[in-house]
Design an enzyme around this catalytic site. Structure first.
Site, short mmCIF file in Angstrom:
data_model
loop_
_atom_site.label_atom_id
_atom_site.label_comp_id
_atom_site.label_asym_id
_atom_site.label_seq_id
_atom_site.Cartn_x
_atom_site.Cartn_y
_atom_site.Cartn_z
CG ASP A 71 -2.03 1.01 1.14
OD1 ASP A 71 -3.29 0.58 0.88
OD2 ASP A 71 -1.81 2.37 1.19
CB ILE A 72 0.66 4.23 -2.19
CG1 ILE A 72 1.96 5.00 -2.92
CG2 ILE A 72 -0.49 5.05 -1.93
CD1 ILE A 72 1.52 5.61 -4.26
N GLY A 124 -16.19 2.99 3.21
CA GLY A 124 -14.71 3.86 3.38
C GLY A 124 -13.95 3.40 1.90
CD GLN A 125 -14.73 -0.49 -2.64
OE1 GLN A 125 -15.88 -0.91 -2.24
NE2 GLN A 125 -14.07 -1.35 -3.71
CG HIS A 177 -8.76 -2.95 -2.29
ND1 HIS A 177 -9.42 -2.21 -3.00
CD2 HIS A 177 -8.35 -2.32 -1.26
CE1 HIS A 177 -9.94 -1.34 -2.53
NE2 HIS A 177 -9.13 -1.33 -1.24
CG LEU A 178 -8.87 -9.49 0.75
CD1 LEU A 178 -8.31 -10.84 1.02
CD2 LEU A 178 -10.12 -9.12 1.34
CG HIS A 179 -6.61 -2.53 3.26
ND1 HIS A 179 -5.88 -1.64 3.04
CD2 HIS A 179 -7.72 -2.40 2.66
CE1 HIS A 179 -6.57 -0.50 2.23
NE2 HIS A 179 -7.85 -1.20 1.96
P1 AMP Z 1 -9.88 1.52 -0.04
O1 AMP Z 1 -10.19 1.57 -1.26
O2 AMP Z 1 -10.48 2.40 1.07
O3 AMP Z 1 -9.74 0.24 0.81
O4 AMP Z 1 -8.20 1.81 0.18
C1 AMP Z 1 -7.50 1.98 -1.30
C2 AMP Z 1 -6.08 1.81 -0.69
O5 AMP Z 1 -5.31 1.76 -1.90
C3 AMP Z 1 -5.37 2.97 0.20
O6 AMP Z 1 -5.14 2.52 1.46
C4 AMP Z 1 -4.40 3.49 -0.69
O7 AMP Z 1 -3.42 4.11 0.30
C5 AMP Z 1 -4.12 2.69 -1.41
N1 AMP Z 1 -3.52 2.96 -2.94
C6 AMP Z 1 -3.93 3.96 -3.83
N2 AMP Z 1 -3.46 4.01 -4.78
C7 AMP Z 1 -2.37 3.20 -4.68
C8 AMP Z 1 -1.23 2.89 -5.51
N3 AMP Z 1 -0.98 3.39 -6.58
N4 AMP Z 1 -0.34 1.85 -5.01
C9 AMP Z 1 -0.46 1.50 -3.75
N5 AMP Z 1 -1.67 1.61 -2.91
C10 AMP Z 1 -2.30 2.45 -3.46
#
Ligand code: AMP
Length: 111
Positions: free
Chosen positions: A33-34, A97-98, A104-106
């Site tokens: 994750d960035i 919160g998406q 995707h999974l964190h």
């Molecule tokens: P969410 O949709 O709320 O589950 O979160 C999206 C996640 O994607 C966030 O934690 C961002 O930090 C991450 N994210 C967004 N763009 C990128 C990227 N280019 N590379 C890696 N992670 C990313």
């Protein structure tokens, strides 16, 4: 809502945008994750286009779902997290919160 094929994770999957890859097979891609919220913060995404976990659970075929979860387990094992502990989170919908509308999974761990 339809799947937006120009979302950022679709662009990562097709190579338009780089990522810090940690795992890839025929079913999933995992990358850092960035904006990490833990010492290890990976994202695990299916290679097929699903908007969120509900879309995935309802519409992905069962074999693909099983390959997806097996891949998640492989990543957890590769990182040594099975014994050490970890969190898995997913956001569903804007109100959940998406921000990126490719399922995707964190995977988070302080190891
Ligand atoms: P969410 O949709 O709320 O589950 O979160 C999206 C996640 O994607 C966030 O934690 C961002 O930090 C991450 N994210 C967004 N763009 C990128 C990227 N280019 N590379 C890696 N992670 C990313």
């Amino acid at each position: 809502m339809n799947y937006d094929k120009d979302n950022i994770f679709a662009k990562i999957l097709n190579g338009q945008i780089p990522c810090d890859k940690v795992f890839e097979n025929n079913y999933v891609l995992s990358f850092k994750d960035i904006n990490p919220k833990a010492k290890t913060h990976l994202l695990i995404i299916p290679k097929e286009p699903f908007i969120d976990i509900s879309d995935f659970l309802q519409n992905a075929d069962k074999l693909y779902q099983s390959k997806f979860w097996e891949s998640v387990d492989e990543i957890i094992n590769n990182l040594g997290f099975r014994d050490k502990g970890f969190q898995i989170k997913t956001h569903k919908g804007k109100k959940g919160g998406q921000e990126v509308f490719h399922f995707h999974l964190h995977l988070l761990s302080n190891y």
